[in-house]
Scaffold this active site. Structure first.
Site, mmCIF file in Angstrom:
data_model
loop_
_atom_site.group_PDB
_atom_site.id
_atom_site.type_symbol
_atom_site.label_atom_id
_atom_site.label_comp_id
_atom_site.label_asym_id
_atom_site.label_seq_id
_atom_site.Cartn_x
_atom_site.Cartn_y
_atom_site.Cartn_z
ATOM 1 N N GLY A 13 32.067 66.321 -68.962
ATOM 2 C CA GLY A 13 31.894 67.302 -67.900
ATOM 3 C C GLY A 13 31.847 68.733 -68.402
ATOM 4 O O GLY A 13 31.764 68.999 -69.610
ATOM 5 N N ILE A 15 34.056 71.503 -68.389
ATOM 6 C CA ILE A 15 35.095 72.034 -69.264
ATOM 7 C C ILE A 15 35.258 71.146 -70.490
ATOM 8 O O ILE A 15 35.351 71.633 -71.626
ATOM 9 C CB ILE A 15 36.426 72.192 -68.504
ATOM 10 C CG1 ILE A 15 36.266 73.182 -67.339
ATOM 11 C CG2 ILE A 15 37.524 72.674 -69.446
ATOM 12 C CD1 ILE A 15 37.493 73.333 -66.467
ATOM 13 N N ASP A 62 37.072 54.046 -67.155
ATOM 14 C CA ASP A 62 37.821 54.638 -66.050
ATOM 15 C C ASP A 62 39.288 54.680 -66.453
ATOM 16 O O ASP A 62 39.878 53.646 -66.774
ATOM 17 C CB ASP A 62 37.631 53.800 -64.782
ATOM 18 C CG ASP A 62 38.198 54.473 -63.543
ATOM 19 O OD1 ASP A 62 39.107 55.317 -63.681
ATOM 20 O OD2 ASP A 62 37.738 54.138 -62.436
ATOM 21 N N SER A 128 45.915 74.260 -62.988
ATOM 22 C CA SER A 128 45.111 75.204 -62.215
ATOM 23 C C SER A 128 45.978 76.272 -61.578
ATOM 24 O O SER A 128 47.150 76.033 -61.237
ATOM 25 C CB SER A 128 44.354 74.437 -61.120
ATOM 26 O OG SER A 128 43.784 75.319 -60.184
ATOM 27 N N TYR A 153 43.712 68.149 -53.590
ATOM 28 C CA TYR A 153 43.331 68.430 -54.979
ATOM 29 C C TYR A 153 44.381 69.302 -55.657
ATOM 30 O O TYR A 153 44.876 69.004 -56.744
ATOM 31 C CB TYR A 153 41.965 69.127 -55.034
ATOM 32 C CG TYR A 153 41.740 69.892 -56.320
ATOM 33 C CD1 TYR A 153 41.455 69.216 -57.505
ATOM 34 C CD2 TYR A 153 41.862 71.288 -56.359
ATOM 35 C CE1 TYR A 153 41.288 69.924 -58.701
ATOM 36 C CE2 TYR A 153 41.692 71.984 -57.547
ATOM 37 C CZ TYR A 153 41.407 71.308 -58.710
ATOM 38 O OH TYR A 153 41.258 71.993 -59.885
ATOM 39 N N LYS A 157 47.415 68.640 -58.915
ATOM 40 C CA LYS A 157 47.726 69.465 -60.086
ATOM 41 C C LYS A 157 49.232 69.707 -60.169
ATOM 42 O O LYS A 157 49.845 69.601 -61.235
ATOM 43 C CB LYS A 157 46.981 70.798 -60.023
ATOM 44 C CG LYS A 157 45.470 70.681 -60.144
ATOM 45 C CD LYS A 157 45.049 70.138 -61.500
ATOM 46 C CE LYS A 157 43.553 70.169 -61.682
ATOM 47 N NZ LYS A 157 43.123 69.575 -62.970
ATOM 48 N N TYR A 181 44.438 77.125 -65.455
ATOM 49 C CA TYR A 181 43.175 77.872 -65.481
ATOM 50 C C TYR A 181 43.044 78.722 -64.233
ATOM 51 O O TYR A 181 43.464 78.326 -63.151
ATOM 52 C CB TYR A 181 41.955 76.940 -65.476
ATOM 53 C CG TYR A 181 41.943 75.801 -66.427
ATOM 54 C CD1 TYR A 181 42.694 75.808 -67.587
ATOM 55 C CD2 TYR A 181 41.144 74.699 -66.167
ATOM 56 C CE1 TYR A 181 42.657 74.733 -68.459
ATOM 57 C CE2 TYR A 181 41.098 73.628 -67.029
ATOM 58 C CZ TYR A 181 41.865 73.638 -68.171
ATOM 59 O OH TYR A 181 41.812 72.577 -69.018
ATOM 60 N N ASN A 202 30.218 73.501 -55.525
ATOM 61 C CA ASN A 202 31.469 73.935 -54.908
ATOM 62 C C ASN A 202 31.945 75.260 -55.483
ATOM 63 O O ASN A 202 32.772 75.935 -54.888
ATOM 64 C CB ASN A 202 32.564 72.868 -55.123
ATOM 65 C CG ASN A 202 32.310 71.617 -54.321
ATOM 66 O OD1 ASN A 202 32.281 71.664 -53.099
ATOM 67 N ND2 ASN A 202 32.117 70.492 -54.990
ATOM 68 N N GLY A 301 41.386 77.837 -46.603
ATOM 69 C CA GLY A 301 42.024 77.521 -47.881
ATOM 70 C C GLY A 301 41.844 78.556 -48.968
ATOM 71 O O GLY A 301 42.509 78.483 -50.006
ATOM 72 N N ASP A 302 40.951 79.535 -48.776
ATOM 73 C CA ASP A 302 40.745 80.568 -49.789
ATOM 74 C C ASP A 302 41.899 81.573 -49.768
ATOM 75 O O ASP A 302 42.228 82.122 -48.709
ATOM 76 C CB ASP A 302 39.426 81.320 -49.545
ATOM 77 C CG ASP A 302 38.221 80.568 -50.068
ATOM 78 O OD1 ASP A 302 38.407 79.611 -50.846
ATOM 79 O OD2 ASP A 302 37.092 80.930 -49.692
#
Length: 342
Positions: A13, A15, A62, A128, A153, A157, A181, A202, A301-302
């Site tokens: 992916g 990162i 997986d 995160s 999500y 974390k 991050y 996103n 959510g921001d």
């Protein structure tokens, strides 16, 4: 392979591919493993081209499959594991929380479980800034209290951090570092690897570049009435190559016995906030293009503003964000144009 082999889960992916490049260039052997649910081989092939290594081990698997994880550790002599194999779309996690809790937690626990059996477990977790929520004070330091997550999500974390913290306390063979991050953006300067979202992006920068190339009609800036200088949200945008290099510093800290505690946390950001509007303007200026954009209602959510105090990473990891935002945005545009064949 020797004891310098590093596992990069989710390594095909955005990162993971950049981290793989930096690890190889620092002299590490790397095994990349990914279930390919959110990517294809574009970036992995780009990694091989950048590094000149055509024989990088790749395992399609997986990490929620415990026997597959056991086989992976039996086949490779893994000294450290970096875990990126998690789902990451905030909105999707709200609509389907069980998908996120199952994948993001079980995959992480499986790696920890199997790595412990090797007798030495060095785990680097991809965390995160979402764990800080809407902070009471800025910039945030590593001791800033974590808030209740705004999404499943974000909660995964937080939970994975807690799992790693508790495992380090309970098992002497486990050492862990969590890198929090902020907002990774950009692409490798070669334009051979970059962010490759499936469907509608996103994240902000892919939406900017796709609008600039004509793939998207218009960029929506969510909210212009926040209590910030220009009314748009403030964020800490970190270049993806700078972010990747922080992982090399953290791996070396673990493998060379430099950790002061068995569990350490570091903010990985620039320490310099930019507004969403600042980023749009900087992209236009750096690349000589005009974007079609509009203001849209706030997005649920921001957070209003968040940026890092990265002094601890600067001092302890010997790492610092270096690439100017203009270079970062030029690399993102070069990557988008390459994808479009332009």
């Amino acid at each position: 392979m020797g004891r310098k082999t590093v596992l990069v889960s989710g390594g095909a992916g955005f990162i993971g591919s950049h981290v793989t490049v930096e690890l190889i260039e620092a002299g590490y052997d790397v095994v990349v493993a990914d279930n390919m649910s959110n990517c294809d081989l574009t970036c992995f092939n780009g990694v091989k081209e950048i590094t000149g290594k055509k024989d990088i081990p790749f395992v399609e698997m997986d990490f929620c499959d415990l026997p597959a994880v056991e086989k992976l550790f039996a086949d490779f002599d893994i000294a450290a594991a970096i875990h990126f194999a998690g789902f990451k779309a905030v909105g999707e996690s709200v609509g389907d929380p069980m998908k996120y809790y199952h994948n993001n937690l079980v995959s992480f626990m499986n790696i920890l479980t199997v790595a412990r059996r090797t007798g030495k477990c060095n785990m680097l977790f991809s965390s995160s800034a979402t764990v800080y929520g809407e902070p009471d004070q800025l910039p945030v330091i590593e001791e800033t209290p974590r808030k209740d997550a705004e999404s499943p999500y974000g909660n995964t974390k937080r939970i994975c951090e807690d799992i790693l913290h508790d495992c380090v306390k309970a098992y002497p063979e486990v050492k862990g570092i969590a890198l929090r991050y902020f907002n990774p953006i950009g692409a490798h300067p070669s334009a051979l690897i970059g962010e490759l979202p499936r469907g509608v992006p996103n994240n902000l920068v892919p939406y900017i570049t796709q609008t600039a190339i004509g793939k998207r009609e218009c960029l929506s800036i969510f909210g212009n009435d926040y209590p910030t200088p220009d009314g748009t949200c403030l964020r800490d945008f970190i270049d993806i190559v700078d972010l990747a290099k922080a992982h090399v510093c953290a791996v070396e800290r673990m493998l060379k016995g430099k950790m002061k505690k068995d569990y350490e946390i570091y903010n990985i950001g620039t320490g310099h906030p930019l507004s969403v509007m600042d980023l749009v303007t900087a992209f236009e200026k750096a690349n000589g293009v005009k974007l079609n954009w509009k203001y849209a209602p706030r997005r649920v959510g921001d957070v209003v503003a968040i940026w890092a105090d990265a002094d601890l990473a600067n001092q302890e990891l010997g790492w610092k964000a270096e690439r100017p935002i203009e270079e970062t945005l030029r690399s993102a545009w070069a990557w988008e144009k390459r994808l479009a064949g332009k």
